[in-house]
Structure formats: C-alpha cells, structure tokens
Design an enzyme around this catalytic site. Structure first.
Site, mmCIF file in Angstrom:
data_model
loop_
_atom_site.group_PDB
_atom_site.id
_atom_site.type_symbol
_atom_site.label_atom_id
_atom_site.label_comp_id
_atom_site.label_asym_id
_atom_site.label_seq_id
_atom_site.Cartn_x
_atom_site.Cartn_y
_atom_site.Cartn_z
ATOM 1 N N SER A 45 0.795 -1.232 0.000
ATOM 2 C CA SER A 45 0.000 0.000 0.000
ATOM 3 C C SER A 45 0.826 1.280 0.000
ATOM 4 O O SER A 45 0.258 2.371 -0.047
ATOM 5 C CB SER A 45 -0.967 0.007 1.190
ATOM 6 N N LYS A 48 -0.038 3.668 -2.780
ATOM 7 C CA LYS A 48 -1.053 4.719 -2.719
ATOM 8 C C LYS A 48 -0.450 6.105 -2.541
ATOM 9 O O LYS A 48 -1.129 7.108 -2.760
ATOM 10 C CB LYS A 48 -2.053 4.402 -1.614
ATOM 11 N N SER A 105 -6.514 3.276 3.901
ATOM 12 C CA SER A 105 -5.780 2.623 2.808
ATOM 13 C C SER A 105 -6.739 1.795 1.958
ATOM 14 O O SER A 105 -6.486 0.630 1.630
ATOM 15 C CB SER A 105 -4.660 1.733 3.367
#
Length: 516
Positions: A45, A48, A105
């Site tokens: 993640s 992101k 997230s």
C-alpha cells in the site's frame, strides 16, 4: 565504510531476509543509513502514495477540486479489503477519497481514483510509472493503484524515500492530509494505520503497507528541532517489529541530520509537453503539465478519446490487461485483512424474537480450522435459549457458516452468565480501528447486543486469562444482512492468540485466530 558497518550491525537485530531500509536527510539529501536500499521489493500500500501524488497533480492543475465527485464502478467496488465498501454507481468526493487512502488505505477508493483520473487502471498505472521516472525513481514500476499483489509491481526503499520527499515538497498544501489520525465517513470513523503519528515526536506522515509477499512496510517523515528526515522500513515481520525498527532508526539518525539551510535540490516531477499539445506558460515553480490527463472543457467521451490517444509514454512501459478479481484467500494478505469498522455498544437489550431467529438463513463465514462446537447464545428471561452451531465451514474469508437452531435438551450445561461487574470495553462507533495484530473471534451474531453478551460471557469464563486483550465488535455485511463479529484483539503473537483460543474451547466457546 562506516555506513556499511552501521548497516551490518543494525540488520541482524531485525533478522529478516525481506528487510531493507534507508534514512535520508531531507535538507542535505545525504543518505544517513542504508541497508539493501536498492534491492527490489513489493511496495504494497505504499503504492497509494503515488496514487495520491497523481491525484494532487489534478488538484494543482485545476482539473479537479476537493469537491469533485468520483464515480464508483463495479470493478472498483469489487476490490478486496481494506476498503470503504463503496457501492457501484455511487460517488465519493475527492477530499473523502484522499482521506480514505491516507487513513483506511482503501483499495476500492484507489481504483476509483485511477479510473476517474486515467480513464482506466492500466492507463493510470502507466502515468504512475512515468511520474516515478520523472521524480528519479529508477527501479519502480506500477501496475495498479492500490498495491494489491502483482509480481510485476516493484520498488526499492531508496525509491520510496524519493517519493516520500517529493510528495511533500511538491504538494505542501495537500501533504498535510497524511497527518490525519482519524477520519469520519458517513458516520463511521477510521483510524490511520500509521501508529507513529502522535506517538513519536516530529512524525508528520506518511504511509504504511502490507501484503504477504512484502511484509510490513512504512515510509515516515520526521520534522522537528530544525532537522528533517525521511525514513523507509520494508519487509517487517509484524507491524510491531516494523514500528520498533522505525523508532530505532529515527532515534539513531535524526540527531545526525542537518539543522542548517537546505542545500539539496527540490524533487519535482516535470513532464515533457508533446509537440501536438500547445505549450502553456509555466506556473510558479515551473510545474509542467502531464500530458495524459483529461483536458478542461472537453466532454467526457472526448476526454477518454484524448487519454487513449496520449496514454503511451515516450519509453514504452509494459502494462498488463486488467487483473482478474483477487481471490479472498489472497486478499487476506492485504494490509488490513478485512474491512474493519468499529461498532458501538448496543442500547438497552430487547427481548429476542424467537420465531425470527428460527427463520434466519445460514450465515456464511470463513474459518477452515474451526471445530464444530456449539456456542450458547445470550438468554433473556422467559425465552428459550437459542444455540448457534457450525453446520459447514468454507474458505470464504474469516467467518463461520452457521445456522440458528432451537436448543434441545442440553447434553452439557449452558455457560454461566458473566458476573454483573464484568467490564467489557467494546469499541464505540467513534473509535479508531484497532491496532493491526492477532485477534480471536468467538462468534458472528445477528445483533451487537448478542456479540457484546458473548464477549462478556467469555471474559467471565476465562477471567484473568483474557486480561489485557480488548473485546471488540465489528459490523460486517453478509448477503445483505449485517452481522456483528465478537472478537478479542491486541494479541502480539500468533502463539498468544492460539493459547487464548485453546482456553476458550476448553470453556466450550467456538473460536479461531486471525491476523487482522
């Protein structure tokens, strides 16, 4: 030589073959610490951060505002957790999308951003990779905006440090969102997965990441006492060990950072303007426009045609076809293995409708290793107890396939009610998500009152053996119905969770351990 020696001395303490890390002095650009910083890793993640970088470019260029609604496609809504649970055809404002990516997230939100900005996930991923090259991230390639498992999506600790520096230097106005600790969306509050915020002096962001292939990742910015560093830890065995390593790096290397004026050049991604596109006068700071984004004033279909015509980068970057939906088993390796939403303590208990309970359908849940032992449901005076019993187990997530049956003459006595003074601290609906870690689930009930009651009974049955572990209820959607998971959270190790589950089974509670 001194740097290499320091890295060699630091690495064994972490004892993990997946580990890599780096600490960079933002003001001077010097690398203060480095261990396998150029070795390929999966970003998870941390991806992101780049998704948000591209979205911030849209805001800066005026093509979007914080209030711009982003449409949710069926594909975006189908992404596995961690997610907000957006419905196909609905919309989410850009500001809410930013907050959901920073704190929760959310994978569904990442795809929403990609499709609305780039027209498709592959086109957006191309832009992400191209932007990475412009920043100087030479060893990073993106294939999706979320960080969900993809063997082709690679990065390095050094590249992530570059991105962590670039996003705050280019977008100081929007970077402040990374300092958000709790975010409220449609009445529910989501806690930031970055547990260093508010706990380590000077930490102002930025992002965590986890999939099984990567281990636990973290990019952190620390700005205090006139010193500013960006540190990266990748490949942690657990969230706790990753955070401990990050704290160690901050403590050891922040004092070595420069306190004087900045001497390092600013990190700014600048794209070449294609010959077919009229040149525009540069804005302050000379931020050039990227060429594969929708142009203001064009109709949606014209924008998509323009994106398709301009999507190919100067240097071709392989882009795969949209990936098939990720299996739930794989999805459990995401940073948050399921969409955790804290529940609230139920209001005054109501007398259960026995007929309604007897009519309810079997409920699907996931726990391949759960033994089919009966668990007593909470009783109300004058109403026969109803027993929840496992009738089938399927690998569909972390629930149990169960049906409610009337309690026959009991073969074994029911569990005693919890003592009246048993204290159950169930997460209220304004609480943040629990810390990532091992959890023990004992039931999935139809009401929060039932879930709370089961947690109290378990506490009363085990007493001090559950001391230090927080009871926790979590509403989840199952086939259009809402269930409430009854869990104990806060186990630091798998062994501790398994031991608690063993003790619960001895008291005739069904249970299983899961990493959340």
């Amino acid at each position: 030589m001194a740097l290499a020696l320091t890295a060699m001395l630091s690495a064994p303490a972490f004892a993990n073959s997946k580990y890599s890390g780096i600490v960079v002095d933002v003001k001077s650009g010097r690398t203060l610490y480095s261990y396998k910083a150029d070795t390929a890793r999966y970003p998870a993640s941390l991806t992101k951060i780049m998704t948000l970088y591209v979205l911030f470019e849209e805001l800066e260029a005026g093509r979007m505002s914080l209030q711009t609604p982003l449409k949710v496609s069926k594909h975006a809504a189908s992404r596995p957790p961690s997610k907000l649970g957006l419905k196909p055809g609905s919309t989410i404002a850009v500001k809410d999308a930013i907050m959901a990516l920073v704190t929760k997230s959310a994978n569904d939100v990442a795809v929403v951003v990609a499709e609305n900005v780039g027209g498709s996930v592959p086109a957006f991923a191309q832009r992400m990779t191209r932007t990475a090259r412009q920043i100087g991230m030479k060893r990073t390639t993106f294939h999706n905006p979320s960080g969900l498992p993809d063997n082709r999506q690679k990065t390095t600790a050094r590249d992530m440090a570059l991105l962590g520096r670039a996003i705050q230097e280019r977008f100081p106005k929007y970077y402040k969102y990374f300092n958000t600790r709790v975010y409220t969306y449609k009445g529910r509050r989501y806690g930031n997965h970055n547990r260093l915020l508010g706990r380590v002096k000077g930490v102002d962001g930025i992002k965590t990441g986890y999939i099984r292939a990567s281990g636990f990742n973290l990019v952190t910015s620390v700005n205090t006492g006139g010193r500013h560093i960006v540190a990266v830890v990748m490949g942690g065995r657990t969230g706790a060990s990753r955070n401990a390593q990050m704290k160690k790096l901050i403590s050891q290397y922040l004092p070595k950072a420069t306190r004087g004026n900045r001497t390092a050049p600013m990190l700014v991604a600048r794209a070449e303007t294609p010959a077919s596109t009229p040149k525009v006068t540069p804005k302050p700071l000379a931020y050039a426009e990227l060429r594969n984004v929708p142009v203001p004033g064009l109709k949606p279909q014209e924008q998509l045609m323009r994106v398709a015509a301009l999507a190919q980068p100067t240097t071709a970057i392989p882009v795969a076809a949209p990936a098939a939906p990720v299996a739930v088993a794989a999805a459990r390796g995401t940073e948050s293995a399921s969409d955790i939403v804290t529940g609230s303590i139920a209001p005054v208990p109501q007398k259960p409708d026995l007929k309604a309970i007897l009519r309810r359908k079997a409920l699907q849940v996931a726990a391949a290793d759960l033994a089919p032992q009966p668990v007593a449901a909470p009783r109300s005076p004058g109403v026969r107890s109803v027993r929840t019993q496992t009738i089938r187990v399927a690998a569909l997530g972390d629930e149990v396939v169960a049906a409610a049956l009337p309690d026959p003459e009991p073969a074994t006595p029911d569990l005693p009610d919890a003592p009246a003074n048993a204290s159950v601290t169930v997460a209220a609906n304004n609480a943040a998500d629990p810390m990532p870690g091992w959890q023990v689930q004992i039931a999935a009930a139809e009401s929060e009152h039932a879930a709370v009651s089961m947690l109290k009974k378990a506490q009363g049955a085990l007493g001090s053996k559950l001391r230090g572990y927080d009871p926790y209820t979590e509403p989840v959607d199952s086939g259009g119905a809402t269930l409430y998971r009854a869990r104990f959270v806060g186990f630091e190790t798998k062994t501790a969770a398994w031991n608690a589950c063993r003790d619960l089974k001895q008291k005739r509670f069904n249970c299983y351990a899961v990493y959340q």
